[in-house]
Design a protein around this motif. Structure first.
Motif, PDB file in Angstrom:
ATOM      1  N   ARG A  29       0.843  -1.185   0.000  1.00 21.73           N
ATOM      2  CA  ARG A  29       0.000   0.000   0.000  1.00 21.73           C
ATOM      3  C   ARG A  29       0.880   1.238   0.000  1.00 21.73           C
ATOM      4  NH1 ARG A  29      -3.948  -2.303   4.588  1.00 21.73           N
ATOM      5  NH2 ARG A  29      -5.207  -3.596   3.238  1.00 21.73           N
ATOM      6  N   THR A  30       0.380   2.274  -0.593  1.00 22.03           N
ATOM      7  CA  THR A  30       1.085   3.549  -0.545  1.00 22.03           C
ATOM      8  C   THR A  30       0.308   4.461   0.385  1.00 22.03           C
ATOM      9  OG1 THR A  30      -0.142   4.342  -2.459  1.00 22.03           O
ATOM     10  CG2 THR A  30       1.979   3.311  -2.881  1.00 22.03           C
ATOM     11  N   TYR A  31       1.010   5.047   1.301  1.00 19.19           N
ATOM     12  CA  TYR A  31       0.400   5.934   2.284  1.00 19.19           C
ATOM     13  C   TYR A  31       0.719   7.379   1.909  1.00 19.19           C
ATOM     14  CZ  TYR A  31      -0.220   1.737   5.058  1.00 19.19           C
ATOM     15  OH  TYR A  31      -0.581   0.503   5.494  1.00 19.19           O
ATOM     16  N   PRO A  32      -0.175   8.300   2.261  1.00 21.24           N
ATOM     17  CA  PRO A  32       0.120   9.703   1.974  1.00 21.24           C
ATOM     18  C   PRO A  32       1.272  10.192   2.851  1.00 21.24           C
ATOM     19  CG  PRO A  32      -1.876   9.526   3.268  1.00 21.24           C
ATOM     20  CD  PRO A  32      -1.476   8.127   2.904  1.00 21.24           C
ATOM     21  N   SER A  33       1.905  11.250   2.427  1.00 24.52           N
ATOM     22  CA  SER A  33       3.004  11.783   3.222  1.00 24.52           C
ATOM     23  C   SER A  33       2.457  12.321   4.545  1.00 24.52           C
ATOM     24  CB  SER A  33       3.733  12.892   2.456  1.00 24.52           C
ATOM     25  OG  SER A  33       2.822  13.948   2.204  1.00 24.52           O
ATOM     26  N   VAL A  34       3.289  12.307   5.547  1.00 25.26           N
ATOM     27  CA  VAL A  34       2.891  12.721   6.891  1.00 25.26           C
ATOM     28  C   VAL A  34       2.822  14.245   6.953  1.00 25.26           C
ATOM     29  CG1 VAL A  34       3.603  12.717   9.306  1.00 25.26           C
ATOM     30  CG2 VAL A  34       3.897  10.669   7.919  1.00 25.26           C
ATOM     31  N   ASP A  35       1.720  14.769   7.524  1.00 28.22           N
ATOM     32  CA  ASP A  35       1.561  16.204   7.733  1.00 28.22           C
ATOM     33  C   ASP A  35       1.391  16.430   9.227  1.00 28.22           C
ATOM     34  OD1 ASP A  35       1.126  18.894   7.554  1.00 28.22           O
ATOM     35  OD2 ASP A  35      -0.875  18.730   6.683  1.00 28.22           O
ATOM     36  N   THR A  36       2.343  17.111   9.830  1.00 26.59           N
ATOM     37  CA  THR A  36       2.352  17.270  11.283  1.00 26.59           C
ATOM     38  C   THR A  36       1.725  18.576  11.756  1.00 26.59           C
ATOM     39  OG1 THR A  36       4.557  18.240  11.227  1.00 26.59           O
ATOM     40  CG2 THR A  36       4.417  15.842  11.519  1.00 26.59           C
ATOM     41  N   LYS A  37       1.124  19.355  10.891  1.00 21.65           N
ATOM     42  CA  LYS A  37       0.579  20.658  11.289  1.00 21.65           C
ATOM     43  C   LYS A  37      -0.475  20.524  12.388  1.00 21.65           C
ATOM     44  CE  LYS A  37       1.367  22.858   6.858  1.00 21.65           C
ATOM     45  NZ  LYS A  37       0.746  23.384   5.648  1.00 21.65           N
ATOM     46  N   ILE A  38      -1.409  19.616  12.217  1.00 20.20           N
ATOM     47  CA  ILE A  38      -2.463  19.442  13.222  1.00 20.20           C
ATOM     48  C   ILE A  38      -1.868  18.961  14.533  1.00 20.20           C
ATOM     49  CG2 ILE A  38      -4.533  18.119  13.807  1.00 20.20           C
ATOM     50  CD1 ILE A  38      -5.248  18.137  10.831  1.00 20.20           C
ATOM     51  N   PHE A  39      -0.930  18.013  14.447  1.00 21.04           N
ATOM     52  CA  PHE A  39      -0.296  17.479  15.648  1.00 21.04           C
ATOM     53  C   PHE A  39       0.484  18.564  16.379  1.00 21.04           C
ATOM     54  CE2 PHE A  39       2.938  14.429  17.584  1.00 21.04           C
ATOM     55  CZ  PHE A  39       2.084  14.030  18.585  1.00 21.04           C
ATOM     56  N   GLU A  40       1.208  19.411  15.637  1.00 23.47           N
ATOM     57  CA  GLU A  40       1.956  20.501  16.249  1.00 23.47           C
ATOM     58  C   GLU A  40       1.011  21.475  16.960  1.00 23.47           C
ATOM     59  OE1 GLU A  40       4.235  22.235  13.107  1.00 23.47           O
ATOM     60  OE2 GLU A  40       5.524  20.480  12.910  1.00 23.47           O
ATOM     61  N   GLY A  41      -0.128  21.763  16.327  1.00 25.50           N
ATOM     62  CA  GLY A  41      -1.115  22.634  16.967  1.00 25.50           C
ATOM     63  C   GLY A  41      -1.663  22.024  18.237  1.00 25.50           C
ATOM     64  N   SER A  42      -1.888  20.710  18.224  1.00 26.68           N
ATOM     65  CA  SER A  42      -2.373  20.027  19.424  1.00 26.68           C
ATOM     66  C   SER A  42      -1.344  20.086  20.548  1.00 26.68           C
ATOM     67  CB  SER A  42      -2.698  18.563  19.109  1.00 26.68           C
ATOM     68  OG  SER A  42      -3.771  18.477  18.216  1.00 26.68           O
ATOM     69  N   ILE A  43      -0.083  19.959  20.197  1.00 28.77           N
ATOM     70  CA  ILE A  43       0.973  20.017  21.214  1.00 28.77           C
ATOM     71  C   ILE A  43       1.008  21.398  21.856  1.00 28.77           C
ATOM     72  CG2 ILE A  43       3.480  19.981  21.545  1.00 28.77           C
ATOM     73  CD1 ILE A  43       3.530  17.744  19.393  1.00 28.77           C
ATOM     74  N   LYS A  44       0.917  22.448  21.044  1.00 30.81           N
ATOM     75  CA  LYS A  44       0.914  23.810  21.591  1.00 30.81           C
ATOM     76  C   LYS A  44      -0.312  24.024  22.488  1.00 30.81           C
ATOM     77  CE  LYS A  44       3.482  25.882  17.817  1.00 30.81           C
ATOM     78  NZ  LYS A  44       3.422  26.766  16.643  1.00 30.81           N
ATOM     79  N   SER A  45      -1.460  23.555  22.032  1.00 32.41           N
ATOM     80  CA  SER A  45      -2.680  23.713  22.824  1.00 32.41           C
ATOM     81  C   SER A  45      -2.590  22.933  24.129  1.00 32.41           C
ATOM     82  CB  SER A  45      -3.897  23.239  22.029  1.00 32.41           C
ATOM     83  OG  SER A  45      -4.089  24.057  20.903  1.00 32.41           O
ATOM     84  N   PHE A  46      -1.994  21.747  24.086  1.00 31.22           N
ATOM     85  CA  PHE A  46      -1.899  20.942  25.295  1.00 31.22           C
ATOM     86  C   PHE A  46      -0.926  21.557  26.290  1.00 31.22           C
ATOM     87  CE2 PHE A  46      -1.305  17.262  28.002  1.00 31.22           C
ATOM     88  CZ  PHE A  46      -2.599  16.823  28.109  1.00 31.22           C
ATOM     89  N   ARG A  47       0.117  22.217  25.792  1.00 28.54           N
ATOM     90  CA  ARG A  47       1.028  22.918  26.702  1.00 28.54           C
ATOM     91  C   ARG A  47       0.273  23.996  27.480  1.00 28.54           C
ATOM     92  NH1 ARG A  47       6.475  21.734  25.954  1.00 28.54           N
ATOM     93  NH2 ARG A  47       6.955  20.769  23.955  1.00 28.54           N
ATOM     94  N   LEU A  48      -0.636  24.697  26.784  1.00 25.74           N
ATOM     95  CA  LEU A  48      -1.463  25.701  27.460  1.00 25.74           C
ATOM     96  C   LEU A  48      -2.327  25.038  28.530  1.00 25.74           C
ATOM     97  CD1 LEU A  48      -2.680  28.563  27.754  1.00 25.74           C
ATOM     98  CD2 LEU A  48      -4.328  27.885  26.006  1.00 25.74           C
ATOM     99  N   LEU A  49      -2.913  23.884  28.200  1.00 28.03           N
ATOM    100  CA  LEU A  49      -3.730  23.176  29.181  1.00 28.03           C
ATOM    101  C   LEU A  49      -2.896  22.770  30.394  1.00 28.03           C
ATOM    102  CD1 LEU A  49      -6.005  20.846  27.021  1.00 28.03           C
ATOM    103  CD2 LEU A  49      -6.598  23.005  28.105  1.00 28.03           C
ATOM    104  N   MET A  50      -1.674  22.330  30.146  1.00 23.95           N
ATOM    105  CA  MET A  50      -0.801  21.942  31.258  1.00 23.95           C
ATOM    106  C   MET A  50      -0.480  23.147  32.146  1.00 23.95           C
ATOM    107  SD  MET A  50      -0.094  18.652  31.080  1.00 23.95           S
ATOM    108  CE  MET A  50       1.488  18.381  31.822  1.00 23.95           C
ATOM    109  N   GLU A  51      -0.214  24.296  31.534  1.00 25.15           N
ATOM    110  CA  GLU A  51       0.057  25.502  32.317  1.00 25.15           C
ATOM    111  C   GLU A  51      -1.160  25.897  33.152  1.00 25.15           C
ATOM    112  OE1 GLU A  51       1.164  28.437  29.455  1.00 25.15           O
ATOM    113  OE2 GLU A  51       3.034  27.416  28.936  1.00 25.15           O
TER     114      GLU A  51
END
Length: 130
Positions: A29-51
């Motif tokens: 199978r061929t998979y689409p290339s990985v796009d980390t934009k959504i994941f990066e946004g989630s990480i930033k948002s979760f840092r705010l939640l942790m603070e």
């Protein structure tokens, strides 16, 4: 002994003695290339939640504030508990659920134009009774 003169045969082809299975060989199978934009946004948002969670815990560490929260919860005054939590001044919404043995604070990200859905949730679950 009882004799049954009628014998019924099943309709259709006879069933095989053992079930047959088709063998599927691995398909590449061929998979689409990985796009980390959504994941990066989630990480930033979760840092705010942790603070914000850290601010909440610091405030709950104040004995007189903790006593007020527990007293209101014990009396079933949900609105008063919510009002006390709002006095902390957190930047994210907090939903509080409590029982006689514990309390859960659920912090969620706010919906913005950049993120039209809640990407992250932080639940702080603590015991406060037996």
């Amino acid at each position: 002994m009882y004799f049954n003169p009628y014998h019924y045969y099943p309709v259709g082809p006879p069933m095989p003695a053992y079930p047959t299975y088709t063998v599927n060989y691995p398909v590449s199978r061929t998979y689409p290339s990985v796009d980390t934009k959504i994941f990066e946004g989630s990480i930033k948002s979760f840092r705010l939640l942790m603070e914000q969670g850290s601010i909440l815990l610091d405030r709950l560490g104040n004995v007189s504030f903790a006593r007020k929260i527990m007293s209101a919860a014990q009396q079933g005054k949900n609105a008063e508990v919510d009002q006390l939590i709002k006095t902390i001044g957190l930047k994210v919404p907090v939903v509080t659920h409590f029982t006689p043995t514990g309390v859960n604070f659920t912090l969620t990200t706010q919906v913005t134009q950049q993120q039209p859905i809640h990407c992250c949730t932080l639940t702080v679950a603590m015991q406060w009774g037996h």
